[in-house]
Design a protein around this motif. Sequence first.
Motif: not given
Length: 337
Positions: A17-18, A55-56, A59, A62-63, A66
């Motif tokens: 989430s980040g 959440q988008d 994004t 992608r996260r 990552e």
Amino acid sequence: MEQKEAKKRVYSGIQPSGMLTLGNYIGAVRNWDSMQDEYDCIYCVVDQHAITVRQDAATLRRRTMETYALLLAAGIDPKRSILYVQSHVPAHAMLTWVLNCFTYVGELSRMTQFKDKSEKHADNINAGLLDYPVLMVSDILLYRSDLVPIGADQKQHLELTRDVAARFNNLFGDTFVVPEPYIGKVGARIMSLQEPEKKMSKSDENVNAFIAMLDEPDVIRRKMRRAVTDSEGTVRVAPEKPGISNLIGIYAALTGLATEAVEKEFEGKGYGVFKDAVADVVVDALAPIQARYKEFLADKKALEAMMDDGARAAEAIANRTLSKVYRKVGFVERKRH
Ligand code: TYM
């Protein structure tokens, strides 16, 4: 019958989430890495947990990639451990439904994380936020996990996991392994650099409050210099010195020194010198991970293949537990013809 494994099983998860922080690294991921030889390890990027707050979509996708790449870079090795994405294994959501029926609303509404997140996201106290711990219980129980390496903030969820497992076992006979938490002696609670009475969190709006695992060295140094301290000027652990105590904890965790040894090392030295030294050990710990991360992230196809292998291996274990549970609670087995 499942074969009796010689090694104990370790299970843990992390939300995409980040960007992962130094808190995630010291409190959890570093231990995940070091447990791989001794234990049979399964690690999960828990994207289903992440959508309990808005959440988008792009994004989150992608996260998730990552986070997976960053875990590989931090040493999680798919040859030794299973590393997968939660939404790739449907059994998590399926077991959650069953265990929802064996978890009390009172237990869930008492959870500190639920209370905190309800305050923070007062306009979106959705059922998933309340139910979040049951999904976590299911993650852990599906894999018959013995040991769960986590930071101190997840301890209450582990206690719930133990309660639900024991409750189900009492009703239906031995089904789940009742897991133990594994919480490191140092670094289990890394605090915000700006408000050291709060834990360091990747969702903090103030970027100076946390160090991201991917922060460049000069950013790390700058954030360290800005870290909130006190006016006493001595490097020692004390309840009234949460900022300095936190920095001592970070330094101790990354160097392997006892906190007393850290106090001794910086006796008579100012906070400026100490902060730069803390920044140095953080940079040294993260720089090699950052270099490997770039390589892993550059090859999307390889990442997807690893995710698929991970999901396949996880699913094989999870589905066995789920079938057992379905049988115990009285669902008719579907006979394919
Ligand atoms: P999450 O994604 O918030 O954090 C991942 C891990 O990092 C630890 N951690 C910290 N440790 C020390 N200091 C900090 N400031 C700090 N911040 C985070 C967390 O304790 C955690 O171990 N619900 C979990 C994810 C989860 C999970 C699971 C964990 C889902 N299913 C099954 C274990 C087993 C969470 O939100 O962690």
